[in-house]
Design a protein around this motif. Structure first.
Motif, PDB file in Angstrom:
ATOM      1  N   TYR A 189     -36.764  36.432  85.635  1.00 28.04           N
ATOM      2  CA  TYR A 189     -36.103  35.456  86.505  1.00 28.04           C
ATOM      3  C   TYR A 189     -37.094  34.345  86.865  1.00 28.04           C
ATOM      4  O   TYR A 189     -38.289  34.427  86.554  1.00 28.04           O
ATOM      5  N   ARG A 190     -36.606  33.315  87.534  1.00 23.71           N
ATOM      6  CA  ARG A 190     -37.458  32.181  87.908  1.00 23.71           C
ATOM      7  C   ARG A 190     -38.468  32.594  88.982  1.00 23.71           C
ATOM      8  O   ARG A 190     -38.098  33.229  89.978  1.00 23.71           O
ATOM      9  N   VAL A 191     -39.703  32.186  88.773  1.00 22.04           N
ATOM     10  CA  VAL A 191     -40.762  32.399  89.758  1.00 22.04           C
ATOM     11  C   VAL A 191     -41.498  31.075  89.955  1.00 22.04           C
ATOM     12  O   VAL A 191     -41.986  30.487  88.980  1.00 22.04           O
ATOM     13  N   ALA A 192     -41.538  30.619  91.189  1.00 22.22           N
ATOM     14  CA  ALA A 192     -42.328  29.439  91.516  1.00 22.22           C
ATOM     15  C   ALA A 192     -43.757  29.908  91.789  1.00 22.22           C
ATOM     16  O   ALA A 192     -44.005  30.654  92.736  1.00 22.22           O
ATOM     17  N   CYS A 193     -44.691  29.498  90.946  1.00 26.57           N
ATOM     18  CA  CYS A 193     -46.079  29.953  91.023  1.00 26.57           C
ATOM     19  C   CYS A 193     -46.905  28.939  91.812  1.00 26.57           C
ATOM     20  O   CYS A 193     -46.879  27.746  91.509  1.00 26.57           O
ATOM     21  N   VAL A 194     -47.655  29.427  92.801  1.00 28.45           N
ATOM     22  CA  VAL A 194     -48.480  28.556  93.640  1.00 28.45           C
ATOM     23  C   VAL A 194     -49.919  29.058  93.559  1.00 28.45           C
ATOM     24  O   VAL A 194     -50.276  30.073  94.170  1.00 28.45           O
ATOM     25  N   ASP A 195     -50.729  28.377  92.792  1.00 20.82           N
ATOM     26  CA  ASP A 195     -52.129  28.742  92.570  1.00 20.82           C
ATOM     27  C   ASP A 195     -52.984  27.971  93.576  1.00 20.82           C
ATOM     28  O   ASP A 195     -53.268  26.791  93.387  1.00 20.82           O
ATOM     29  N   THR A 201     -49.037  24.050  90.970  1.00 20.65           N
ATOM     30  CA  THR A 201     -47.806  24.814  91.085  1.00 20.65           C
ATOM     31  C   THR A 201     -46.920  24.547  89.877  1.00 20.65           C
ATOM     32  O   THR A 201     -46.957  23.455  89.296  1.00 20.65           O
ATOM     33  N   TRP A 202     -46.162  25.555  89.490  1.00 19.56           N
ATOM     34  CA  TRP A 202     -45.228  25.420  88.374  1.00 19.56           C
ATOM     35  C   TRP A 202     -44.147  26.473  88.537  1.00 19.56           C
ATOM     36  O   TRP A 202     -44.234  27.355  89.409  1.00 19.56           O
ATOM     37  N   VAL A 203     -43.114  26.402  87.709  1.00 16.26           N
ATOM     38  CA  VAL A 203     -42.034  27.388  87.717  1.00 16.26           C
ATOM     39  C   VAL A 203     -41.935  27.966  86.319  1.00 16.26           C
ATOM     40  O   VAL A 203     -41.920  27.229  85.330  1.00 16.26           O
ATOM     41  N   GLN A 204     -41.894  29.291  86.243  1.00 16.13           N
ATOM     42  CA  GLN A 204     -41.788  29.945  84.942  1.00 16.13           C
ATOM     43  C   GLN A 204     -40.675  30.988  84.976  1.00 16.13           C
ATOM     44  O   GLN A 204     -40.303  31.497  86.030  1.00 16.13           O
ATOM     45  N   LYS A 205     -40.166  31.267  83.799  1.00 16.32           N
ATOM     46  CA  LYS A 205     -39.145  32.307  83.634  1.00 16.32           C
ATOM     47  C   LYS A 205     -39.436  32.999  82.321  1.00 16.32           C
ATOM     48  O   LYS A 205     -39.361  32.378  81.257  1.00 16.32           O
ATOM     49  N   HIS A 296     -37.561  33.292  93.600  1.00 16.64           N
ATOM     50  CA  HIS A 296     -38.815  33.895  94.035  1.00 16.64           C
ATOM     51  C   HIS A 296     -39.964  32.890  94.015  1.00 16.64           C
ATOM     52  O   HIS A 296     -40.015  31.997  93.158  1.00 16.64           O
ATOM     53  N   VAL A 297     -40.890  33.082  94.949  1.00 17.99           N
ATOM     54  CA  VAL A 297     -42.109  32.281  95.041  1.00 17.99           C
ATOM     55  C   VAL A 297     -43.283  33.247  95.117  1.00 17.99           C
ATOM     56  O   VAL A 297     -43.248  34.219  95.886  1.00 17.99           O
ATOM     57  N   TYR A 298     -44.303  32.993  94.324  1.00 20.57           N
ATOM     58  CA  TYR A 298     -45.499  33.838  94.355  1.00 20.57           C
ATOM     59  C   TYR A 298     -46.706  32.955  94.639  1.00 20.57           C
ATOM     60  O   TYR A 298     -46.995  32.009  93.893  1.00 20.57           O
ATOM     61  N   VAL A 299     -47.418  33.270  95.723  1.00 22.79           N
ATOM     62  CA  VAL A 299     -48.577  32.482  96.156  1.00 22.79           C
ATOM     63  C   VAL A 299     -49.808  33.381  96.111  1.00 22.79           C
ATOM     64  O   VAL A 299     -49.788  34.498  96.628  1.00 22.79           O
ATOM     65  N   TRP A 300     -50.892  32.885  95.522  1.00 22.35           N
ATOM     66  CA  TRP A 300     -52.115  33.696  95.454  1.00 22.35           C
ATOM     67  C   TRP A 300     -53.346  32.800  95.450  1.00 22.35           C
ATOM     68  O   TRP A 300     -53.270  31.597  95.259  1.00 22.35           O
TER      69      TRP A 300
END
Length: 306
Positions: A189-195, A201-205, A296-300
């Protein structure tokens, strides 16, 4: 009779005035008053001064900004990216190489300074082909994993460490459970990635990138952007912050008051945001069209200097 005498006198006076003024001269119109401070505005350089500049040098009508003598905060990273000798010191050769890069990328002023704008551009160029592959970009700072350690994976409820590389189960799709080397989990599914470390930041699926990567600005010291898994719970295109009395165009909230949104001006500042993920207007507008409520959003990671 009197009127004729009067006309003759007026004619004589006019002829005398005309004779007193040299041929080819005219009275100059008063110029504009000088600006505050008493100094007049400068115009184009005269032929005597053209070709000299206090900022640098002029070649074929183009002014070159003087090279920055001091080392920038990202001196080593920029040197490594340009494949120069990495010593953390600004040399004449370093400055010329950095300035050539800045000129090609349209960065102004192109003065050879290894600052945040130049380094952000380099990171962005490196991430465009493979955003999840940090490679050997040479950035200093924290490791790629979340600052909080293991994070609960929404797909499986199990711990998914940022560098585990192992499938955790529970999610469907060919790449389910795989954590990419850049720290952003690959899901069906779509995940908004926040590095936060690379400020990207980008969105991947699955294995496909749907948006970005683009440069961003996260929370600074005392206002860090929270790390972990989140979901977009509210979208408001023309949001106005009552807390900071400021516009937040294309706001997409994912953790309390923290959201993706556009800002005016540069996002490459030392201090960071108040916790939100700030984007350029064009990027925020495009991200708005990509993400949906409950995505979903993933921040790390951690922003350097925060």
């Amino acid at each position: 009779m009197m009127s004729r005498r009067m006309a003759c006198r007026v004619t004589a006076v006019l002829l005398a005035v005309a004779a007193a003024v040299p041929v080819g001269t005219a009275t100059a119109a008063p110029g504009p008053p000088p600006p505050a401070g008493g100094r007049a505005l400068t115009g184009p350089a005269s032929p005597a001064t053209a070709g000299r500049t206090t900022a640098g040098r002029t070649t074929a009508g183009r002014t070159t900004v003087a090279c920055a003598a001091g080392r920038g905060p990202y001196q080593r990273q920029v040197e490594r990216w340009l494949r120069l000798a990495v010593d953390g010191r600004q040399s004449a050769a370093d400055c010329e190489a950095v300035r050539a890069f800045q000129t090609r990328q349209g960065i102004k002023p192109a003065n050879g300074y290894a600052g945040p704008v130049t380094w952000a551009r380099m990171r962005l160029l490196s991430a465009r082909t493979a955003p999840t592959d940090t490679g050997t970009e040479g950035a200093s700072g924290d490791a790629a994993g979340p600052a909080t350690g293991a994070v609960s994976d929404p797909a499986s409820g199990s711990a998914a460490g940022p560098a585990s590389g192992a499938a955790t189960g529970g999610a469907s799709g060919p790449a389910a459970g795989v954590v990419a080397s850049g720290g952003c989990p690959v899901r069906s599914y779509r995940v908004a990635c926040v590095d936060l470390r690379r400020q990207l930041t980008w969105v991947q699926k699955g294995g496909k990138t749907l948006f970005g990567p683009v440069a961003m600005r996260s929370g600074g010291a005392g206002h860090r952007t929270r790390t972990g898994w989140f979901r977009i719970y509210w979208k408001h295109k023309n949001h106005w912050s009552s807390l900071y009395n400021a516009p937040m165009p294309y706001a997409q909230f994912f953790s309390g008051g923290q959201a993706f949104h556009a800002v005016s001006g540069s996002i490459h500042t030392t201090g960071g945001s108040m916790g939100c993920v700030n984007l350029r207007l064009a990027d925020a507008r495009k991200l708005w069209s990509v993400l949906k409520t409950r995505d979903h959003v993933y921040v790390w990671g951690r922003r350097p200097g925060s």
